[in-house]
Design a protein around this motif. Structure first.
Motif, short mmCIF file in Angstrom:
data_model
loop_
_atom_site.label_atom_id
_atom_site.label_comp_id
_atom_site.label_asym_id
_atom_site.label_seq_id
_atom_site.Cartn_x
_atom_site.Cartn_y
_atom_site.Cartn_z
N THR A 171 72.48 42.70 18.72
CA THR A 171 73.00 43.60 19.74
C THR A 171 74.37 43.20 20.26
O THR A 171 75.04 43.99 20.88
N ASP A 172 74.78 41.96 20.01
CA ASP A 172 76.08 41.53 20.51
C ASP A 172 77.14 41.75 19.46
O ASP A 172 77.33 40.94 18.56
N GLY A 173 77.85 42.87 19.58
CA GLY A 173 78.71 43.32 18.49
C GLY A 173 80.13 42.79 18.50
O GLY A 173 80.74 42.66 17.45
N THR A 180 76.23 39.73 26.33
CA THR A 180 76.59 41.13 26.09
C THR A 180 77.52 41.58 27.20
O THR A 180 77.20 41.46 28.37
N GLU A 240 81.91 38.52 22.52
CA GLU A 240 80.53 38.40 22.97
C GLU A 240 79.77 37.38 22.15
O GLU A 240 78.96 36.63 22.65
N LYS A 264 78.34 46.85 13.63
CA LYS A 264 78.15 46.34 14.99
C LYS A 264 79.34 46.59 15.92
O LYS A 264 79.15 46.78 17.12
N ALA A 265 80.57 46.59 15.39
CA ALA A 265 81.71 46.88 16.27
C ALA A 265 81.72 48.34 16.66
O ALA A 265 82.12 48.72 17.76
N GLU A 274 85.77 45.02 13.21
CA GLU A 274 86.38 44.95 14.54
C GLU A 274 87.88 44.69 14.42
O GLU A 274 88.69 45.32 15.08
N ALA A 308 79.13 50.07 17.24
CA ALA A 308 78.05 50.31 18.20
C ALA A 308 78.58 50.38 19.63
O ALA A 308 77.91 50.88 20.52
N LYS A 309 79.79 49.86 19.85
CA LYS A 309 80.33 49.83 21.22
C LYS A 309 81.47 50.82 21.38
O LYS A 309 82.17 50.82 22.39
#
Lengths: 421, 301
Positions: A63-65, A75, A69, B141-142, B293, B144-145
């Protein structure tokens, strides 16, 4: 993830908390047990865990993208996660729980159907529990599920669970929450997450997954008060559609049908719905959260920011707004007479901060009327005056027509979220 | 009271259409970034729906590396013709020829990195203030934000730690002169959602997505198509296999998968039981753990 059914519902839920309370483990388990973690993702985080010399596979890495982080092991931002079961598709807004990230929690909560509150069974209710619960109530998340986690570390004790439940119930009486549910779990061992626990025979309620798959979310939208903010006017100017004038937008409340008598705001003119149109053909009715195009029987010149409502059920039309706001920016709210851009549904106006009624301490829920400064992550009650009338409802009645954001005119940043009272 | 429910696909569609209409109203000169892949085909389909019966009120922009599969270009031209949209092509080959960018050399040479410069150049030339992209949060994952409305400074850079909060369905597209936005209307879709929806809507797709026979070779665990533009090592042997693409990018970095899925139903079956992410076959993501990212910060899609 064998989900071939196209008629599943979408449920959005929010989680908040720190690494220690097992939130990441819980999300990891939901993803893992619903087979939403892929092998290459799993291999990647396993390799990273080993490189860092950590014991086992650290599911928090899923979850920590962002790079920063991962370096700090926390997070910072809202991360969105997805998983699906044959019954539902889920969107998790995963947010940090620390006070300095209140704004992220508010962001994640704004669209959620369910708030998942995690309590460490060993610690009971802590500051963070109160904060997250309060934000869930402030943002009017319809359903709250309280997971008493780490039950394995308190010998699966019913008494511990019941005490926490009582304590939470006492505290939540002060909150505006309609539906609260409690589940004793161990995210690490998997008790009552997806499978029923064999260690807690005294608990005869649902597992977390069962709850998420079955909680009734069909009435989470307002289907009573008809509100259609005009978002975009469709005028094709082609031979085939020469006189076509469609009002496109997303239904914010109520149900609209062909032939319904409607009223236009701000003009007050009345007309009827001639047709509810879409690319797939005419629709028999429209309701939230559908995006549709309305055609009216009479030729009015409606534009973006106008609203289609029913004559016998109108929102407040006013330039004076009373609201709770959450402040997002490092630059404190300008007061008195601070001016901001305000976005509400598809309308955009300017506003001035007329009154600062109080700043709320979200840990004690006490109101501070002496504090005249609204800083980042503060929650305050204010009175605003806008340059043009808005068509508003109480946030409690409608999360779409009751919400707005404030924008700093110099930096263009979103500086606050507002819930109309 | 009657229970009003719509399916998750219809809700995702409604959300994306709402975002597309916001873009048409909040920006003066938007453009839709079209790669030829299924996500940008979905984007075009949603845009057609959002503005029906009017035409899409913005052009499509394709950054052509010159390393595309020929099927992609053919499909693109047919699609553009059918919907009557305007197509703008930013050419990486041209940028190499006039010295704006330099080509990588060697076995793993890719023009992927060169696309960013050409993309930013095309956006600047067209004075586009919003570039619509088909990126999804579940991809990487990058991502996702990433926000729906993602602010870029005058250098096209993304600042992930300083993103604007995004609440309810209120999108803030305010910007200073020279800045632009990247907008991602299908942020909340997963790979499976995309396939289910494309099947449900019967959307036409490039043949590359369906299983077909092709000459391939293996490199670092990924199957790549045999083509004169990829330099092969002596040890890398060409074999014919039944394969399909899960994502479509350049021939140099898009892995193909062994598969027998030659219909969309079989693809959905495959996607819903597979245990590898779709970008698992993308060698551009494998360069380092944070390569997405890093590229996004510089202005990549």
């Amino acid at each position: 993830m064998t989900n071939l059914n196209q008629d599943t519902e979408l449920l959005r839920f929010t989680t908040a908390g720190s690494v220690d309370d097992g939130k990441s483990t819980l999300i990891g388990r939901l993803l893992y047990d619903s087979k939403s973690i892929f092998e290459d993702q799993y291999e990647q985080i396993k390799a990273t865990s080993e490189k860092r010399g950590e014991e086992g596979v650290n599911l928090a890495l899923l979850t920590d993208g962002l790079k920063s982080e991962r370096e700090q092991g926390i997070t910072i931002d809202v991360a969105y996660r997805y998983f699906a079961t044959p019954k539902r598709k889920f969107i998790i807004a995963d947010t940090p729980g620390h006070i300095q990230y209140t704004r992220n929690m508010v962001t994640g909560a704004s669209t959620a159907n369910v708030a998942l509150i995690l309590i460490d069974a060993r610690n009971g209710i802590v500051e963070q529990t109160r904060r997250h619960s309060f934000i869930s109530s402030l943002l009017q998340i319809p359903h709250l599920v309280v997971c008493v986690n780490k039950m394995d570390l308190v010998d699966y004790s019913e008494e511990v669970y019941e005490n926490i439940k009582d304590e939470f119930s006492n505290f939540s009486n002060k909150l505006d929450v309609k539906d609260i549910h409690f589940i004793p779990i161990s995210a690490l061992k998997g008790d009552n997450v997806v499978d029923r626990s064999k260690n807690m025979e005294w608990y005869d309620g649902q597992t977390l997954m069962h709850y998420l798959e079955n909680v009734h979310i069909g009435s989470d939208h307002n289907f009573i008060d008809c509100r259609f903010p005009v978002q975009h006017v469709i005028r094709p100017y082609t031979d085939e559609f020469h006189d076509y004038r469609g009002y496109a937008g997303r239904v914010a409340g109520g149900t609209f049908k062909k032939g319904d008598e409607i009223m236009l705001l701000p003009s007050g003119f009345k007309s009827k719905i001639a047709k509810i149109d879409s690319y797939d053909g005419e629709l028999s009715e429209a309701f939230p959260p559908m995006s549709v195009t309305m055609l009216l029987e009479d030729d009015f010149d409606l534009s973006r920011g106008n609203m289609i409502v029913r004559p016998n059920n109108q929102p407040d039309v006013t330039q004076d707004i009373e609201a709770m706001i959450c402040w997002f920016n490092e630059k404190p709210m300008q007061f008195p007479r601070g001016k901001y851009k305000l976005k509400h549904t598809t309308q955009e106006v300017r506003c001035i901060v007329k009154e600062l009624r109080y700043v709320l301490d979200i840990n004690t829920l006490s109101r501070n009327q002496e504090d005249k400064s609204v800083d980042m992550n503060d929650i305050a009650r204010v009175a605003l005056r806008t340059t043009a009338p808005l068509f508003i409802d109480e946030y409690r009645k409608n999360r779409i027509t009751g919400s707005f954001i404030l924008i700093d005119e110099g930096t263009n940043n979103t500086v606050a979220a507002g819930m109309i009272i | 009271m009657m229970n009003y429910n719509i399916s998750h696909l219809k809700e995702l569609e409604a959300e994306s259409i709402y975002v597309l209409r916001e873009v048409a109203n909040q920006f003066e000169n938007p453009v839709l970034m079209f790669s030829g892949g299924k996500d940008s085909i979905l984007m075009v389909h949603l845009a057609v729906k959002a503005f029906y019966p009017a035409k899409i009120p913005f052009p499509l922009l394709h950054v052509d590396t010159g390393h595309n599969f020929p099927e992609t270009i053919e499909f693109r031209d047919n699609l553009v013709n059918r919907i009557g949209a305007k197509l703008i092509v930013g050419s990486v080959q041209e940028a190499i020829d006039n010295g704006m960018v330099h080509e990588e050399k060697g076995f793993n040479a890719s023009r992927n990195g060169l696309q960013t410069a050409v993309l930013l150049d095309s956006l600047e030339k067209g004075k586009y203030d919003a570039a619509l992209g088909g990126a999804r949060r579940d991809e990487e994952k990058a991502r996702a934000k990433e926000r729906f409305f993602s602010h870029r400074d005058e250098f096209g850079q993304w600042d992930p730690k300083n993103q604007r909060p995004e609440l309810w369905n209120l999108f803030n597209g305010q910007k200073h002169f020279g800045e632009h936005f990247r907008v991602f209307p299908i942020s909340n879709w997963t790979e499976l959602d995309v396939w289910q929806y494309l099947a449900y809507e019967k959307v036409e797709l490039p043949s590359l997505y369906y299983a077909h026979k092709r000459n391939v070779f293996e490199r670092d665990g990924v199957l790549l198509a045999e083509t004169p533009i990829i330099q092969r090592r002596d040890t890398e042997q060409v074999i014919e296999k039944n394969v399909r693409c899960r994502t479509i990018g350049d021939m140099t970095c898009t892995g193909v998968w062994e598969s027998d899925a030659d219909t969309i139903e079989k693809i959905i079956q495959e996607v819903s039981t597979t245990r590898m992410t779709e970008r698992g076959g993308r060698t551009d993501d494998k360069r380092s753990e944070t390569s997405m990212e890093d590229r996004k910060k510089q202005g990549y899609f």
